[in-house]
Enzyme design. Sequence first.
Site, PDB file in Angstrom:
ATOM      1  N   GLY A 285      30.990  75.445  28.112  1.00 26.92           N
ATOM      2  CA  GLY A 285      31.099  73.991  27.956  1.00 26.92           C
ATOM      3  C   GLY A 285      31.100  73.554  26.504  1.00 26.92           C
ATOM      4  O   GLY A 285      30.771  72.410  26.198  1.00 26.92           O
TER       5      GLY A 285
ATOM      6  N   ASP B 116      37.645  66.511  23.866  1.00 26.61           N
ATOM      7  CA  ASP B 116      37.435  67.797  23.207  1.00 26.61           C
ATOM      8  C   ASP B 116      38.452  68.004  22.093  1.00 26.61           C
ATOM      9  O   ASP B 116      38.110  68.375  20.963  1.00 26.61           O
ATOM     10  CB  ASP B 116      37.544  68.939  24.230  1.00 26.61           C
ATOM     11  CG  ASP B 116      36.625  68.734  25.420  1.00 26.61           C
ATOM     12  OD1 ASP B 116      35.707  67.901  25.325  1.00 26.61           O
ATOM     13  OD2 ASP B 116      36.833  69.401  26.448  1.00 26.61           O
TER      14      ASP B 116
ATOM     15  N   TYR C 243      35.860  68.488  39.028  1.00 31.36           N
ATOM     16  CA  TYR C 243      36.301  67.607  37.942  1.00 31.36           C
ATOM     17  C   TYR C 243      37.429  66.681  38.404  1.00 31.36           C
ATOM     18  O   TYR C 243      37.385  65.459  38.199  1.00 31.36           O
ATOM     19  CB  TYR C 243      36.758  68.451  36.745  1.00 31.36           C
ATOM     20  CG  TYR C 243      37.058  67.667  35.498  1.00 31.36           C
ATOM     21  CD1 TYR C 243      36.109  67.497  34.505  1.00 31.36           C
ATOM     22  CD2 TYR C 243      38.315  67.086  35.298  1.00 31.36           C
ATOM     23  CE1 TYR C 243      36.385  66.780  33.354  1.00 31.36           C
ATOM     24  CE2 TYR C 243      38.606  66.366  34.156  1.00 31.36           C
ATOM     25  CZ  TYR C 243      37.642  66.220  33.173  1.00 31.36           C
ATOM     26  OH  TYR C 243      37.929  65.499  32.045  1.00 31.36           O
TER      27      TYR C 243
END
Length: 335
Positions: A106, A150, A198
């Site tokens: 992660g 990200d 997700y």
Amino acid sequence: MSLPTTTTVRAPGRVNLIGDHTDYTGGLVLPMTIDRWTVITGERDGTSIELRSADEPAPVHLHLPVEDPSIIEPHWGRYVAGVAAEMRAIDGFDGRVTTDIPVGAGLSSSAALELAVALALGFSGSVTELALLCQRAEQRASGVPCGIMDQLCIAAGVADHALMIDCTTLEVRPVPVPDDVAVLVRFVAHRTLAGSEYADRVNECARAEAEIGPLAAATLDDVARITDDLVRARARHVVSENQRVRDFAAALDAHDLAEAGRLMVSSHESLRDDFGTSIPVMDAAVADLVATPGVYGARMTGGGFGGCVVALVDPAAAADVDGWVVRPVAGAHVV
Ligand code: GLA
């Protein structure tokens, strides 16, 4: 004929301090880069991509142009292929990858690889364009409908700062991380977002938005009108988390570390109770950290269903706390 010149690029991992599962509804996030990097060194040469990794048994061979990244083997080659496909790369590269970002933890090892590959292949464009290209690459490679956090964090990273990102406008505001606080990351369990829930969460948020409009602009009163209990809980997380990001940035600006820590714990509880992305070992790790002297607060970080927890800790106490201290560094760059 000129000899190929050696290129070295590096891209850091990231940890999210607060603001999870808000990016794909255009919300607010507050991640920071970490001092762990994926490095690629090699030559732009030939008409194929050849990459070897010290951490992977099988190398990547890609014939250019790449058509479908999602079927490439070995699996790590899909992220390379996703970037090559998005860049419509036809000029090859031959090189080596090394990384000290733990994979499947992660901490965005896949996004770091994407950013590094794009720079190695000669990407030219803005930081935002780089992040958007790598987000599309990730989505094509993994099939996961990830947000922009990200890739934009890793592209735009600023030393000694976290980044407050508005995922509607893609505006990035560097927020200084105070010198007298340590950011500590503790690995809890391996995870993968592919096949996880997700995509279900993305759909549940879309159902909420079909009822009350964009969650980034919604209030808790709007959320209260949602008829389905599950969808209402998901939306409550997103709307309350956006406010926590604002409050957390204000707490850091005001140097109120106790308040920043409290907001992290309440973010964790919201992800656990309303958003359903925590797992019992992460709850236990957060409880353990919060009960540890010198810890201001802790929460799960990133996509969830495993991965890491992150804590704000008094630097004097950090050496006695299980985990590793990370510091924010510059974003992905050519060395
Ligand atoms: C993953 C995704 C991000 C974001 C986080 C949750 O890391 O790649 O886009 O949605 O999960 O905040």
